[in-house]
Structures are given as structure tokens and as C-alpha cells.
Scaffold this motif. Structure first.
Motif, short mmCIF file in Angstrom:
data_model
loop_
_atom_site.label_atom_id
_atom_site.label_comp_id
_atom_site.label_asym_id
_atom_site.label_seq_id
_atom_site.Cartn_x
_atom_site.Cartn_y
_atom_site.Cartn_z
N MET A 21 1.20 -1.29 -0.02
CA MET A 21 0.04 0.12 -0.02
C MET A 21 0.84 1.30 0.10
O MET A 21 0.66 2.14 -0.50
CB MET A 21 -0.31 -0.04 0.98
N ILE A 22 2.25 0.94 0.56
CA ILE A 22 2.74 2.36 0.90
C ILE A 22 3.61 2.71 -0.49
O ILE A 22 3.01 3.55 -1.49
CB ILE A 22 4.11 2.10 1.57
N ALA A 23 3.91 2.10 -1.44
CA ALA A 23 4.55 1.43 -2.13
C ALA A 23 3.50 2.50 -3.48
O ALA A 23 3.94 2.97 -4.22
CB ALA A 23 5.24 0.49 -3.02
N ALA A 24 2.28 1.56 -3.48
CA ALA A 24 1.25 2.06 -4.36
C ALA A 24 0.63 3.95 -4.59
O ALA A 24 0.54 4.26 -5.79
CB ALA A 24 0.20 1.28 -4.48
N SER A 25 0.92 4.34 -2.98
CA SER A 25 0.73 5.78 -2.36
C SER A 25 1.86 6.34 -3.59
O SER A 25 0.86 7.55 -3.99
CB SER A 25 0.44 6.02 -1.46
N PHE A 26 2.73 5.73 -3.79
CA PHE A 26 3.16 7.22 -4.50
C PHE A 26 2.90 7.22 -5.83
O PHE A 26 3.46 7.95 -6.40
CB PHE A 26 4.91 6.79 -4.45
N ALA A 27 2.19 6.69 -6.38
CA ALA A 27 2.15 6.37 -8.28
C ALA A 27 0.01 6.53 -8.39
O ALA A 27 0.01 7.07 -9.18
CB ALA A 27 2.24 5.07 -9.05
N THR A 28 -0.66 6.54 -7.19
CA THR A 28 -2.18 6.83 -7.37
C THR A 28 -1.93 7.90 -5.95
O THR A 28 -1.84 7.28 -4.93
CB THR A 28 -2.75 5.83 -7.39
N ASP A 29 -3.59 8.63 -6.08
CA ASP A 29 -3.99 9.56 -4.87
C ASP A 29 -5.04 8.31 -4.42
O ASP A 29 -6.11 8.87 -3.67
CB ASP A 29 -3.80 10.58 -4.59
N ASP A 30 -5.68 7.61 -5.31
CA ASP A 30 -7.53 6.28 -5.03
C ASP A 30 -7.17 5.72 -3.85
O ASP A 30 -6.55 4.76 -3.98
CB ASP A 30 -7.62 6.42 -5.87
N PRO A 31 -7.64 5.35 -2.36
CA PRO A 31 -7.71 5.17 -1.85
C PRO A 31 -8.33 3.04 -1.77
O PRO A 31 -7.21 2.98 -1.61
CB PRO A 31 -8.87 5.48 -0.51
N MET A 32 -9.31 2.72 -3.46
CA MET A 32 -9.38 1.44 -2.96
C MET A 32 -8.43 1.46 -3.91
O MET A 32 -7.55 0.07 -4.03
CB MET A 32 -10.99 2.06 -3.56
N THR A 33 -7.53 2.01 -4.80
CA THR A 33 -6.56 1.02 -5.64
C THR A 33 -5.40 1.24 -4.83
O THR A 33 -4.88 -0.37 -5.07
CB THR A 33 -6.28 2.37 -6.91
N ILE A 34 -5.06 2.14 -3.77
CA ILE A 34 -4.61 1.40 -2.56
C ILE A 34 -4.66 0.29 -2.45
O ILE A 34 -3.56 0.00 -1.59
CB ILE A 34 -3.94 2.66 -2.18
N VAL A 35 -5.71 0.43 -1.66
CA VAL A 35 -6.07 -0.89 -0.97
C VAL A 35 -5.85 -2.09 -1.48
O VAL A 35 -5.22 -2.93 -1.14
CB VAL A 35 -7.57 -0.33 -0.22
N ARG A 36 -5.96 -1.69 -3.29
CA ARG A 36 -6.47 -3.09 -4.42
C ARG A 36 -4.47 -3.56 -4.21
O ARG A 36 -4.98 -4.83 -3.95
CB ARG A 36 -6.97 -3.17 -4.99
N ALA A 37 -3.76 -2.90 -4.48
CA ALA A 37 -2.74 -3.14 -4.79
C ALA A 37 -2.15 -3.91 -3.61
O ALA A 37 -0.95 -5.09 -3.82
CB ALA A 37 -1.46 -2.19 -4.84
N GLY A 38 -2.81 -3.62 -2.70
CA GLY A 38 -2.06 -4.13 -1.15
C GLY A 38 -2.97 -5.75 -1.08
O GLY A 38 -2.21 -6.35 -0.41
N LEU A 39 -3.49 -5.44 -1.09
CA LEU A 39 -4.39 -7.19 -1.08
C LEU A 39 -3.98 -7.70 -2.04
O LEU A 39 -3.54 -9.38 -1.74
CB LEU A 39 -5.99 -6.67 -1.57
#
Length: 469
Positions: free
Chosen positions: A310-328
Motif C-alpha cells: 500500500m505504501i509503494a502504491a501511494s506514491f503512484a496513485t492518490d485513489d484510496p481503493m486502488t491503494i488498498v487493492r494493490a496491497g491485497l
């Protein structure tokens, strides 16, 4: 003493852990009784602990939870979101500095009330801080500032601790395990690059981390590392480190006298790996696994991988659900953590992913996951997920929601702080939260005490650039 807890206490905790892992409760209880009998008879700790091994799983448990990386990858479900991160140097530093500031601010916010994690006087963890704050003024809830040092409600709620992080005194980020592990991760990456090994992490602990600075799973793993002869020296070269990784008895390190192996410890250690793999959640999850495996298994590993991704994804997108999906997408689909995070997503969706409805969301998370220990991975990961979704990526909403959820407040505030800090960057991070840190970190780690938080971010930028090669 077996670490900081007695062997008697560890056996009781192990019974609880085994049941959570799917062991038949009666079998776990009988095994714990036998282990206590051996303890009282003076048996060696290895013989005592052996009574708790190889117990039958209950029918219908249904979860498949491997700990090796290959099997974890094979068990993933759902496509990872496509992300692109190709920043300018200026944007990269801004986001790294924002992540570091967010981690420090979120940690400092939660630190004084970390001791409120358990139920007390009929108040659940999150209710204790609400009672503490509203006794000062109704305007103190929802959280709007760092925690005051004193409250008229102390007789009901308990007192705060960690005075340097209280509202009246805060002037820097004081030392904390959440921050020390972020520093240690950066040191490992700086020394060894993207090919660092688990053996390198263990060596860094022995080299730089005092035993008084560890607790629960890390205490037990540290003890087991020391017992594993002189194979984790800080002088490990790359080839020897790979050989140690292949030959080390990782089950002994993670299981022996370690009933905390699915608790939150690994989840709080991984932020520097998320920074180093910014924009690449899969690589961040692998980095996190290499660190987490020295002390944790199963959901303890997955929480670390989930949050790093999720942390890595948060550098590339500001969409919360996309960040969560990237983690899951980085953890096994048939794990308890994955199933429970899906439940929490549904809870948040039911309340519109709206920060204004944070209390009903917290209440439902407690109903779902309150059976876990207050410093378990799964319940605290749930609060982090909810904070990301309900914040909408907003810095203030993210760290306050993470802390207001209770349980391990400084850990969750720090994790979510990295995410919302990376989303907004240092320039847009609210000065209300960041200015009082005075760009200063006192970590109690050599070379980082004191250090400018901005310098930590600069080092993260350098590591990220090297990790891409």
C-alpha cells in the motif's frame, strides 16, 4: 526468563495462538497443560515447547496460509492494479519527504495514548481516548491536534505516557520502535541494495538494535538469533548472506518460544521497503517478506506485505481503493487477513467511505476483530485500511482516523501517515502537524540521532534510484 515474558506466560499465549491458527481447542489446551507440566518438572525449554508442536487442525478451518514466498505468490487472488511512477527528482523528493513526515506525525500523535490499547473500566480502547479528550473539551473529539498530557478523566481512562510527544512539549520526533525500524530498513537497503537478504536484516538488529528496544515477537526472535551461533554477524558478505538465508532454521527463529509470530511487529518494520519500491507494490511486498520472515509467519508476514505494498502504491496513485487493492493483491486470497480485510472494505462501503461516520466503522471493526490481541496484525491492519478509505487520501483525516481507532495507536498512525504523506507530499502536508517536528528525528540509532527528517527522505530517494537499476 524467556525474553521479557516468563515461560509460563509464553505457554498460555501459545495456546491462544494455536487456536487462532486452526488447532483444535481441546488439543491446544491439553498440549499447554503438558507443556506446563514439563516446565514445572524442570525440563529444558526445547522439550517444553515441543509439547506444543504438530497438533491437529479443526475441520472446516478453511484457510490456507503459507509462509514461504513462492507459496504466498501462488496463493494470491485478484489482479494487481496497473500503476505507473516515473517522477521528476523534485516530485520524488517531495513525496519521500511527505511519507517520512507523515510517518513521524502519525506516530507522535498516537504515541502518548498507546497505553490505552486494552479495555479499561468498561471502556474499549478507542473509547478510552474519546473519554480522555472529551473530558477536556467536546471540541477535542474528533482529534484535531496532538494529545494533551493531562485530562480530568485520567481516573477512568489511565494516564498518557511519552511526554515528548504530548501537545505541550512536542518539538521533534522522539525515538520509538516504529521509527527505529524505519531507520534500520533504510540502513539495510543502503548497505546492501535491493539484493539484501533476511540474514542482513538479522545482522543489522545485532549490530544496531538494543535488546531493550524490542518487544513481543522481536524479543523472541532476537533471542533465537543469538542462540543460533555466530552466523548473523554484521560482516556478512553477499555470498555468505545468501548461504545463511538458505541454511538458517527459520522455523526455529520464528516459532521457538514465540507465540507473538502473527502480531503487529513485522507490519511496523516495512515502511522503508515501501519507499525503496515506490510505485512497485510487488517488489515492496517481497522486500517486506525478507524482513518479516525473521520473526513472523502467516498473517504476521501478510500484514507486513500488505502495508508495504500500500505504501509503494501511494506514491503512484492518490485513489484510496486502488491503494488498498494493490496491497491485497500481494497476499494469499485464502488467508484470514485477506478475508477480514474484505469484510472491513464492506463495512467502510456501507458507511459511504465517509470520515464523518468513523465511529460506526470503528464499532463494527471491534465487533468483527475484537477477539484478537490489541497488538495483533489483523485487527490493526483493519484500522489502517479503514483509515485509508475514510480519509480519501487526506493527511489530517488519515492519521487521526488511524489513531482514533485505538489498539496500537502509534503503529497505525505511523503506517497510515506514510501513505497519506506520500499521496500529498511534503509541500501539501499540513503545517499544523509537521511544523512542530522541526524536521528533527531522534532515533537512538547510530547515525540517525539526531538527524533531519528531510535527510532521511534524501537517503530514501537515493535508495529508490539504485533499486530501479
Amino acid at each position: 526468563m524467556a525474553g521479557w515474558a516468563s515461560l509460563e506466560k509464553l505457554i498460555e499465549e501459545e495456546k491462544r495462538q494455536l487456536i487462532e491458527e486452526g488447532v483444535v481447542p481441546d488439543a491446544a489446551a491439553r498440549a499447554a497443560e503438558e507443556a506446563q507440566r514439563r516446565r514445572l518438572a524442570g525440563a529444558h525449554e526445547t522439550e517444553v515447547w515441543a509439547a506444543l508442536a504438530d497438533l491437529p487442525r479443526r475441520e472446516g478451518f478453511g484457510f490456507v496460509e503459507p509462509s514461504d514466498l513462492e507459496s504466498i505468490r501462488a496463493g494470491r487472488s485478484g489482479a494487481a492494479p496497473a500503476l505507473r511512477f516515473d517522477p521528476t527528482d523534485d516530485r520524488l523528493f517531495d513525496k519521500m519527504y511527505g511519507a517520512w513526515l507523515g510517518r513521524c506525525a502519525g506516530c507522535a500523535l498516537g504515541k502518548p495514548i498507546e497505553g490505552f490499547m486494552g479495555e479499561h473500566n468498561g471502556l474499549q480502547s478507542w473509547q478510552r481516548q474519546k473519554a480522555y479528550l472529551t473530558a477536556i473539551s467536546p471540541e477535542e473529539w474528533p482529534l484535531r491536534d496532538y494529545i494533551p498530557e493531562r485530562s480530568p478523566a485520567e481516573d477512568r481512562t489511565g494516564r498518557t505516557w511519552c511526554g515528548p510527544s504530548a501537545r505541550e512539549h512536542i518539538a521533534f520526533m522522539e525515538t520509538d520502535d516504529d521509527i527505529r525500524y524505519t531507520v534500520l530498513g533504510q540502513i539495510v537497503l543502503d548497505r546492501h541494495g535491493r539484493d539484501f537478504t533476511s540474514a542482513h536484516v538479522a545482522s543489522a538488529w545485532l549490530d544496531l538494535l538494543g535488546y531493550r528496544h524490542v518487544c513481543t515477537a522481536e524479543t523472541q526472535a532476537y533471542r533465537n538469533i543469538v542462540m543460533s551461533a555466530d552466523v548473523f554477524r554484521c560482516s556478512l558478505d553477499a555470498e555468505k548472506a545468501k548461504r545463511v538465508d538458505a541454511e538458517a532454521d527459520w522455523r526455529f527463529l520464528t516459532h521457538h518460544l514465540n507465540p507473538y509470530r502473527e502480531w503487529i511487529g513485522a507490519q511496523i518494520r516495512i515502511d522503508s521497503y515501501g519507499y525503496a519500491a515506490a510505485g512497485d507494490p510487488e517488489l515492496a511486498a517481497e522486500f517486506a517478506w525478507r524482513d518479516a520472515r525473521i520473526s513472523h509467519v502467516k498473517n504476521g508476514l501478510y500484514g507486513a506485505m500488505f502495508c508495504a505494498a500500500m505504501i509503494a502504491a501511494s506514491f503512484a496513485t492518490d485513489d484510496p481503493m486502488t491503494i488498498v487493492r494493490a496491497g491485497l493483491a500481494q497476499i494469499p486470497g485464502r488467508s484470514r487477513l485477506h478475508a477480514e480485510m474484505r469484510q472491513v472494505i464492506d463495512v467502510c462501503r456501507k458507511h459511504g467511505n465517509d470520515y464523518a461516520h468513523f465511529e460506526p466503522v470503528i464499532e463494527e471493526i471491534y465487533a468483527l476483530l475484537g477477539h484478537y490481541h490489541p497488538v495483533h496484525t489483523n485487527n490493526n491492519a483493519a484500522l489502517c485500511l479503514a483509515a485509508v478509505l475514510l480519509s480519501g487520501g487526506d493527511f489530517h483525516k488519515g492519521i487521526t482516523m488511524a489513531v482514533m481507532g485505538g489498539w496500537d495507536t502509534d503503529c497505525n498512525g505511523a503506517t497510515v501517515g506514510s501513505i497519506v504523506g506520500a499521496i500529498c507530499g511534503a509541500r501539501r502536508a499540513p503545517a499544523h502537524w509537521t511544523a512542530r517536528l522541526n524536521d528533527t528525528l531522534n532515533s537512538h540509532v547510530v547515525g540517525y540521532h539526531p538527524i533531519a527528517i528531510s535527510e532521511c527522505a534524501r537517503r530514501s530517494v537515493s535508495i529508490w534510484k539504485r533499486a530501479r537499476i
